[in-house]
Design a protein around this motif. Structure first.
Motif, mmCIF file in Angstrom:
data_model
loop_
_atom_site.group_PDB
_atom_site.id
_atom_site.type_symbol
_atom_site.label_atom_id
_atom_site.label_comp_id
_atom_site.label_asym_id
_atom_site.label_seq_id
_atom_site.Cartn_x
_atom_site.Cartn_y
_atom_site.Cartn_z
ATOM 1 N N ILE A 182 7.111 -11.200 7.512
ATOM 2 C CA ILE A 182 7.344 -9.910 6.857
ATOM 3 C C ILE A 182 6.459 -9.888 5.613
ATOM 4 C CG2 ILE A 182 9.015 -8.423 5.704
ATOM 5 C CD1 ILE A 182 11.171 -9.616 7.483
ATOM 6 N N VAL A 183 5.526 -8.946 5.554
ATOM 7 C CA VAL A 183 4.547 -8.926 4.470
ATOM 8 C C VAL A 183 4.558 -7.579 3.761
ATOM 9 C CG1 VAL A 183 3.059 -10.621 5.589
ATOM 10 C CG2 VAL A 183 2.658 -8.194 5.996
ATOM 11 N N TYR A 184 4.176 -7.600 2.506
ATOM 12 C CA TYR A 184 4.020 -6.385 1.718
ATOM 13 C C TYR A 184 2.586 -6.338 1.209
ATOM 14 C CZ TYR A 184 4.290 -2.974 -2.004
ATOM 15 O OH TYR A 184 4.041 -1.875 -2.813
ATOM 16 N N LEU A 185 1.850 -5.299 1.596
ATOM 17 C CA LEU A 185 0.424 -5.175 1.265
ATOM 18 C C LEU A 185 0.203 -4.136 0.177
ATOM 19 C CD1 LEU A 185 -1.191 -4.932 4.843
ATOM 20 C CD2 LEU A 185 -0.604 -6.992 3.559
ATOM 21 N N GLU A 186 -0.716 -4.470 -0.727
ATOM 22 C CA GLU A 186 -1.212 -3.519 -1.716
ATOM 23 C C GLU A 186 -2.697 -3.780 -1.942
ATOM 24 O OE1 GLU A 186 2.513 -2.661 -4.765
ATOM 25 O OE2 GLU A 186 0.905 -4.011 -5.404
ATOM 26 N N ARG A 187 -3.352 -2.873 -2.663
ATOM 27 C CA ARG A 187 -4.703 -3.137 -3.132
ATOM 28 C C ARG A 187 -4.621 -4.047 -4.363
ATOM 29 N NH1 ARG A 187 -5.261 2.577 -1.953
ATOM 30 N NH2 ARG A 187 -6.739 2.875 -0.231
ATOM 31 N N HIS A 188 -5.551 -5.006 -4.444
ATOM 32 C CA HIS A 188 -5.544 -5.873 -5.632
ATOM 33 C C HIS A 188 -6.101 -5.144 -6.845
ATOM 34 C CE1 HIS A 188 -9.653 -6.649 -4.061
ATOM 35 N NE2 HIS A 188 -9.973 -6.923 -5.311
ATOM 36 N N THR A 189 -6.944 -4.142 -6.626
ATOM 37 C CA THR A 189 -7.507 -3.398 -7.754
ATOM 38 C C THR A 189 -6.572 -2.299 -8.246
ATOM 39 O OG1 THR A 189 -8.663 -1.890 -6.245
ATOM 40 C CG2 THR A 189 -9.878 -3.838 -7.018
ATOM 41 N N LYS A 190 -5.565 -1.938 -7.446
ATOM 42 C CA LYS A 190 -4.625 -0.901 -7.849
ATOM 43 C C LYS A 190 -3.211 -1.284 -7.451
ATOM 44 C CE LYS A 190 -5.634 3.419 -7.864
ATOM 45 N NZ LYS A 190 -5.911 4.819 -7.446
ATOM 46 N N PRO A 191 -2.684 -2.354 -8.054
ATOM 47 C CA PRO A 191 -1.320 -2.755 -7.706
ATOM 48 C C PRO A 191 -0.322 -1.687 -8.131
ATOM 49 C CG PRO A 191 -2.063 -3.920 -9.670
ATOM 50 C CD PRO A 191 -3.255 -3.170 -9.143
ATOM 51 N N ALA A 192 0.764 -1.586 -7.374
ATOM 52 C CA ALA A 192 1.782 -0.578 -7.676
ATOM 53 C C ALA A 192 3.116 -1.225 -8.052
ATOM 54 C CB ALA A 192 1.970 0.361 -6.485
ATOM 55 N N LEU A 193 3.607 -2.135 -7.194
ATOM 56 C CA LEU A 193 4.922 -2.735 -7.404
ATOM 57 C C LEU A 193 4.792 -4.231 -7.648
ATOM 58 C CD1 LEU A 193 7.017 -0.868 -4.676
ATOM 59 C CD2 LEU A 193 6.300 -0.110 -6.950
#
Length: 533
Positions: A182-193
């Motif tokens: 189970i993974v949670y993906l975001e952009r490293h240049t625009k983290p959100a959470l």
């Protein structure tokens, strides 16, 4: 506890009857009731375990597994011959509090919301509206699920926003049956959470722009999309006009997007110098079987949200221009069910004289789609500078080699960051032909043949293009996806290989991926690609 009912089936179909397609088992999962499990996060995590159980069983039988929502796509992208999972009951939604936002986030936490995969665009809009917020754009209607829209790149028609996936800032994927899957993906240049949020959904965090962009329009191939974090904005109004303007003016605007210096002007929609404002939305309707001097356009301007305003529903509900397929179906119902007869009627002016105006929210303007039943839609993306050129060659092909029972429209969308997003041009013109499904005859080519000729004609005229993943086409056309996306295809495959095991690549594959040569399970380890950056 979440429960699943599994139904033996022989076939499955899309909402618009583009099948039927073979199917072994349909799974429908319902979440635990809130009286039994009060916490939304607990209910969310509980159903994730149930999905992992279904994935484990499918893998054990050497079968595929694929989720779907509203069955809105007209291609076979949502279909899986072994196991399909209906997501419609998976509708948890959670506003994000300040303490769960990342310390480096540039997002306002009051604009961030977490939605489970089965939430429809309509439901998402209702939830956001209760917080005084709005989606940034939607498709032409609101019945699709948020996960389905993202996965296929549903594009809307906002010149300065992009497609649905372009306001997704976080993705929760189930990529296998293990606890670490189970993974949670975001952009490293625009983290959100922050990582505390990931812990709440028992997910491993990966912040990586390249992986995130690949998974954004993942075509269902990157695992089970369980939830997404979106960035909303303050609620706004759209002033909508439907008008007829000179054909040359409409096409010049399409080719140039130069609204400021156009001869087309609407009273009140100008700047302090009297120059036309740039619209939020611009759409052109074109009947290829008539040679009219004017085209119908739909144009919208963004306004601050103020109440009261006139109820837009009386006009929206009856607008023939709200949904092109619906218009054609209603016209066809008035005539014998003979497609040649229907096409003959298309050769007369079927688009009525109108001068509609409405003022409403995004939710009210792009409201319920009124149609269901047999319909087709072909849609190609092209650089807006090629709008009139592409339309001309496709119009000539449609009239000379057809005819087919449909009419054209153009919509215009800001460029996406998604690796295989079909709105890839700086401003993409989505050139669509929508209409009523037909049977091949001696006089009329088949829908697959028509889709083939669209591809061939654009290639012959050296017009770069993409095709809407959720629309009708000849998806088996040789080297089609490589022609459209070039090196981006290898990049997309590499990140998929890195995220999914070889076994899970097979589980999350289907006939659509095989037809498009995007299904390439291999033993090569690409794990270095998917680390957090």
């Amino acid at each position: 506890m979440a429960t699943t009912k599994s139904h033996p089936k022989k076939s499955w179909d899309t909402l618009h009857n583009n099948g039927p397609f073979d199917l072994k088992t349909l799974h429908v999962t319902e979440l635990a009731g809130s009286t039994h499990m009060f916490s939304k996060y607990d209910r969310y995590n509980d159903v994730a375990l149930e999905i992992q159980r279904l994935i484990r069983e499918a893998a054990g039988r050497n079968e595929g597994f694929r989720a779907y929502g509203s069955a809105w796509s007209l291609s076979h992208i949502a279909h899986q011959k072994d196991n399909m999972h209906y997501n419609g009951f998976m509708s948890i939604h959670i506003p994000i509090p300040q303490e769960l936002t990342h310390e480096d986030s540039n997002y306002a936490n009051e604009n961030l919301f977490f939605f489970q995969c089965g939430n429809t665009i309509k439901r998402v809009s209702e939830v956001l509206g209760s917080h005084g917020k709005s989606l940034k754009t939607t498709g032409a209607s609101n019945g699709q699920t948020i996960a389905g829209c993202m996965s296929t790149g549903v594009h809307g028609s906002a010149l300065n926003v992009g497609a649905v996936q372009d306001y997704v800032v976080g993705i929760n994927l189930i990529v296998g049956d293990k606890p670490t899957d189970i993974v949670y993906l975001e952009r490293h240049t625009k983290p959100a959470l922050n990582d505390d949020f990931a812990k709440k959904i028992n997910a491993k965090v990966i912040r990586n722009d390249h992986l995130f962009n690949a998974a954004l329009v993942g075509l269902g191939a990157f695992g089970f999309i369980h939830g997404v974090v979106i960035e909303a904005e303050d609620r706004f109004l759209l002033k909508r006009y439907v008008k007829k303007i000179k054909k040359e003016t409409a096409l010049k605007l399409a080719d140039t997007m130069d609204f400021e210096n156009s001869s087309f002007k609407i009273d009140g929609e100008v700047d302090e110098n009297g120059k036309p404002n740039r619209p939020y939305h611009y759409k052109v309707f074109i009947n290829p079987y008539t040679d009219e001097s004017e085209y119908v356009i739909e144009i919208m301007y963004k306004k601050p949200y103020k109440v009261p305003y006139p109820d837009p529903f009386p006009v929206i509900k009856t607008s023939l221009y709200k949904d092109l397929i619906y218009l054609l179906i209603k016209v066809s119902e008035k005539f014998p069910k003979s497609i040649p007869w229907f096409i003959k009627k298309l050769q007369k002016t079927i688009l009525p004289e109108v001068n509609e105006e409405t003022l409403g929210t995004l939710y009210e303007t792009f409201w319920d789609a009124p149609y269901q039943g047999p319909a087709f839609a072909c849609s190609v993306g092209i650089h807006h500078k090629n709008s009139s050129k592409a339309y001309k060659v496709l119009e000539e092909m449609t009239k000379n080699e057809g005819p087919i029972p449909g009419i054209f429209a153009m919509r215009f969308v800001k460029q996406t960051q998604a690796t295989l997003g079909f709105t890839k041009f700086p401003i993409t013109c989505m050139l669509e032909i929508d209409g009523v499904l037909w049977e091949k005859s001696k006089k009329i080519m088949s829908l697959t043949e028509y889709g083939t000729r669209m591809i061939e004609v654009l290639q012959e005229n050296n017009i770069p293009f993409t095709i809407h993943w959720g629309k009708n086409s000849n998806w088996k056309f040789p080297n089609l996806v490589n022609h459209m996306f070039g090196d981006k295809v290898t990049e997309w495959k590499s990140y998929r290989n890195g995220l999914l095991s070889t076994e899970m690549q097979r589980v999350f594959s289907n006939g659509f991926l095989e037809d498009t040569d995007l299904d390439t399970p291999n033993e090569t380890s690409e794990e270095d690609l998917i680390v957090s950056l």
